[in-house]
Scaffold this active site. Structure first.
Site, short mmCIF file in Angstrom:
data_model
loop_
_atom_site.label_atom_id
_atom_site.label_comp_id
_atom_site.label_asym_id
_atom_site.label_seq_id
_atom_site.Cartn_x
_atom_site.Cartn_y
_atom_site.Cartn_z
N SER A 150 18.66 21.17 97.98
CA SER A 150 18.56 19.71 97.73
C SER A 150 17.35 19.25 98.18
O SER A 150 16.11 19.83 98.04
CB SER A 150 19.74 19.17 98.56
N ASP B 38 25.60 16.91 88.42
CA ASP B 38 25.23 16.66 89.64
C ASP B 38 25.06 15.24 89.74
O ASP B 38 24.37 14.35 89.03
CB ASP B 38 23.87 17.15 90.06
N HIS C 198 26.66 18.78 92.98
CA HIS C 198 25.50 18.53 93.92
C HIS C 198 26.07 19.67 95.15
O HIS C 198 26.71 19.53 95.83
CB HIS C 198 25.25 17.45 94.43
#
Length: 421
Positions: free
Chosen positions: A213, A348, A379
């Site tokens: 991320s 996501d 995610h």
């Protein structure tokens, strides 16, 4: 009179249960319809959509990493929901998370800050026999104690990798800040310090760079900032990053996929982290913060408001636009020349589909890049399983290690003349 009443009762009562049964059936059907739609139970499973150039290395990688080309099957009852995959990752991280034992290192920075990272030695010999270190950058506000990081580190150690995990500045609740600054979206200073320490301490080791991320943005930005940063780096893997904060901020204000709600929840978590270091960030003589900034923090309901009033000021950016422009890896990622695997999920809820044109275009233009887009995964979820219960290891864990193993084998057996080019 009583006979007439009894007749009426006997005439009406048989119809009432039938009517109630119809209402119950309609209610059950409605609930089932909502469940099927919200959980995407009718959605098919598929292999990741791969974008890359046709090169000998890419052909080798796709052949050596069957997990990248085979069908990804999430848990049947809930795994096709990006929201549930994301929520379960955020709440519990992983199932039966191990607790790898590492050493915490402290590195003083030039501005008075203290970077920390945890070092985990390998639990076996790598398949190539070489000394290889995974340098890992976690997601926003995360650190080595998060369950998904612990699971990945434990798996990597057992495959013969040393692991070095950055603890984002200010993320660990029991580590005080030593300067009025904490981690930001794209600051690479702490990650660079950790990598430098690994290179100095283990002069024979080669590096696998891994970012999750926000950590993917930092890792890619670090490699692209300076060609020297790619020395001794075998490859880089980035999972679920958004590539451009400037383009992402507009999508984070939309209610599509509940993105505005996620924005609020993430902002609330950031507020808690900042307020836990309130004394260091707002009271030091060298602090760039004012009492008005603290007031704005209390009323902030989005990450953008926090970034504008707090985060951008750590590095003296004049505006939110300037902060997002200079801290996003989209302006540096094309400078990366080592093999690069970019992984995202179509469902996501944090990364809008429009942002995925960035890695797809990059993979079409650069022969060292592979872009893998899964249909499901949320995610940083990517849970695998049969019906209800997920497996301890996720698809994401397996992909990263499998790709790293393939790169190491390729490098090990590549002719020496090619290595020197």
């Amino acid at each position: 009179m009583s006979t007439q009443v009894e007749a009426d009762v006997h005439t009406i009562s048989p119809e009432m249960p039938a009517m109630f049964d119809g209402v119950k059936l309609a209610a059950v059907a409605t609930v089932l319809y909502v469940i099927v739609r919200s959980l995407n139970l009718k959605c098919p499973t598929a292999a990741p959509d791969i974008t890359c150039q046709d090169t000998p290395l890419n052909r080798y990688l796709l052949k050596s990493c069957p997990v990248l080309t085979k069908e990804y099957i999430p848990p049947l009852l809930w795994g096709k929901s990006g929201h549930l995959q994301t929520a379960l990752y955020g709440k519990m991280g992983r199932v039966k998370s191990p607790k790898p034992c590492g050493l915490r290192k402290y590195l003083p920075m030039q501005d008075g800050a203290t970077a920390t990272f945890d070092l985990f030695e390998p639990q076996g010999i790598h398949s190539t026999g070489d000394d290889i270190t995974m340098v890992i950058c976690p997601g926003i506000g995360n650190h080595s104690e998060k369950h998904y990081i612990r699971t990945f580190v434990d798996y990597s150690q057992k495959q013969g990798y040393r692991c070095s995990v950055l603890n984002h500045l200010g993320a660990l609740p029991n580590i005080e800040l030593t300067s009025p600054r904490m981690f930001t979206y794209g600051c690479t200073w702490e990650f660079s310090a950790m990598v430098g320490y690994i290179k100095r301490t283990f002069p024979q080791t080669q590096l696998i760079v891994v970012g999750f991320s926000l950590g993917g943005n930092i890792a890619c930005k670090y490699l692209g900032e300076n060609p020297a940063n790619q020395e001794r780096v075998l490859c880089c893997v980035s999972v679920c990053q958004g590539y451009s904060a400037l383009r992402a901020q507009e999508t984070f204000l939309q209610w599509d996929q509940c993105r505005r709600l996620y924005n609020f929840l993430m902002a609330d978590n950031m507020k808690k982290i900042i307020l836990s270091h309130r004394v260091s960030l707002f009271s030091m003589s060298s602090s760039k913060m004012e009492s008005a900034d603290l007031s704005h923090l209390y009323t902030a309901t989005s990450l953008m408001q926090i970034d504008d009033n707090i985060m951008r000021k750590f590095h003296g950016h004049n505006s939110l636009k300037e902060y997002y422009e200079k801290e996003s890896c989209v302006h540096y990622i094309h400078n990366i020349s080592v093999p690069l695997l970019l992984v995202n999920s179509s469902d996501d809820p944090l990364v809008h589909q429009s942002l995925l044109t960035i890695p797809r275009t990059l993979a079409e233009k650069k022969e060292n890049v592979i872009f893998a887009l899964t249909l499901h995964g949320g995610h940083l979820g990517f849970f695998e399983g049969a019906v209800l219960f997920p497996q301890p290891l996720s698809w994401m864990d397996k992909v990263i290690v499998s790709y790293a193993n393939a790169i190491c084998q390729w490098e090990k057996h590549r002719p020496q003349c090619q290595k020197e080019k």
